[in-house]
Scaffold this motif. Sequence first.
Motif, PDB file in Angstrom:
ATOM      1  N   UNK A 103       0.865  -1.174   0.000  1.00 48.40           N
ATOM      2  CA  UNK A 103       0.000   0.000   0.000  1.00 48.40           C
ATOM      3  C   UNK A 103       0.901   1.224   0.000  1.00 48.40           C
ATOM      4  N   UNK A 104       0.887   1.955  -1.112  1.00 46.08           N
ATOM      5  CA  UNK A 104       1.698   3.158  -1.245  1.00 46.08           C
ATOM      6  C   UNK A 104       0.797   4.370  -1.016  1.00 46.08           C
ATOM      7  N   UNK A 105       1.169   5.202  -0.054  1.00 47.89           N
ATOM      8  CA  UNK A 105       0.376   6.362   0.336  1.00 47.89           C
ATOM      9  C   UNK A 105       1.180   7.620   0.042  1.00 47.89           C
ATOM     10  N   UNK A 106       0.622   8.501  -0.772  1.00 45.36           N
ATOM     11  CA  UNK A 106       1.314   9.755  -1.059  1.00 45.36           C
ATOM     12  C   UNK A 106       1.471  10.553   0.230  1.00 45.36           C
ATOM     13  N   UNK A 107       2.598  11.238   0.364  1.00 46.21           N
ATOM     14  CA  UNK A 107       2.894  11.977   1.588  1.00 46.21           C
ATOM     15  C   UNK A 107       1.838  13.042   1.903  1.00 46.21           C
ATOM     16  N   UNK A 152     -11.378   9.785   7.722  1.00 49.39           N
ATOM     17  CA  UNK A 152     -10.421   9.420   8.763  1.00 49.39           C
ATOM     18  C   UNK A 152      -9.182  10.289   8.671  1.00 49.39           C
ATOM     19  N   UNK A 153      -8.403  10.365   9.748  1.00 45.54           N
ATOM     20  CA  UNK A 153      -7.132  11.096   9.679  1.00 45.54           C
ATOM     21  C   UNK A 153      -6.205  10.442   8.649  1.00 45.54           C
ATOM     22  N   UNK A 154      -5.558  11.267   7.841  1.00 44.30           N
ATOM     23  CA  UNK A 154      -4.641  10.733   6.828  1.00 44.30           C
ATOM     24  C   UNK A 154      -3.544   9.882   7.435  1.00 44.30           C
ATOM     25  N   UNK A 155      -3.096  10.240   8.630  1.00 49.60           N
ATOM     26  CA  UNK A 155      -2.025   9.485   9.286  1.00 49.60           C
ATOM     27  C   UNK A 155      -2.419   8.036   9.540  1.00 49.60           C
ATOM     28  N   UNK A 157       5.108   7.524   0.512  1.00 49.98           N
ATOM     29  CA  UNK A 157       6.043   7.727  -0.593  1.00 49.98           C
ATOM     30  C   UNK A 157       6.019   9.188  -1.024  1.00 49.98           C
ATOM     31  N   UNK A 158       7.187   9.816  -0.964  1.00 50.43           N
ATOM     32  CA  UNK A 158       7.340  11.169  -1.487  1.00 50.43           C
ATOM     33  C   UNK A 158       7.320  11.099  -3.004  1.00 50.43           C
TER      34      UNK A 158
END
Length: 189
Positions: free
Chosen positions: A145-149, A170-173, A184-185
């Motif tokens: 699961x790749x999450x954009x910063x 939900x909170x992004x964190x 992932x930046x």
Amino acid sequence: MISSSPTVPFGRFDASWPAASRPDLVADPVAAALGKWDDDAGPVESVLVVDTDPEVADTAAFSAAYDVPLDVSANCVVIAAKRGGAVTHAACVALATTRVDVNSAVRKRLGARKASFAPMDTAVAETGMEYGGITPVGLPEGWPLLVDEAVAAAPYVLIGSGKRRSKLILPGALLARLPNAEVVTGLAL
């Protein structure tokens, strides 16, 4: 009767509920994931669900209908990454104001020769979720699961619930703390 109404941080909805209390509004894999929620990921009560019109589930229409800014809406896409004869599925999450950089950032991160959006029927079959509602909560075990910063940094995001008829807030964190998640930046452009 199920009582409602934690306050949502944006948008205009008739009601909201802690998602774990409304398994009827989320796909089965999402309900199962919420039922096994690890407190290290954050309090499960902070994952809210809102019941919405499935006819306006697509991002732009939803944003207009419910007054949800695009910069708090996140999309989850399923990727098919190929190397040799092997295909690996992964999910990527980016804000609706951006697009996932599949051909560079995703392909490199997954070590694939080629990466592309998975066909709709494959995405639906593999996730057990409805097209237009796929979410990172409840993905198949082992999927990257790749999450954009920008998503991980957002105070709150709106994302699919596994069904077209509802959305999670939900909170992004918390997305960054899901199983196999990596922030992932440069994931999105």
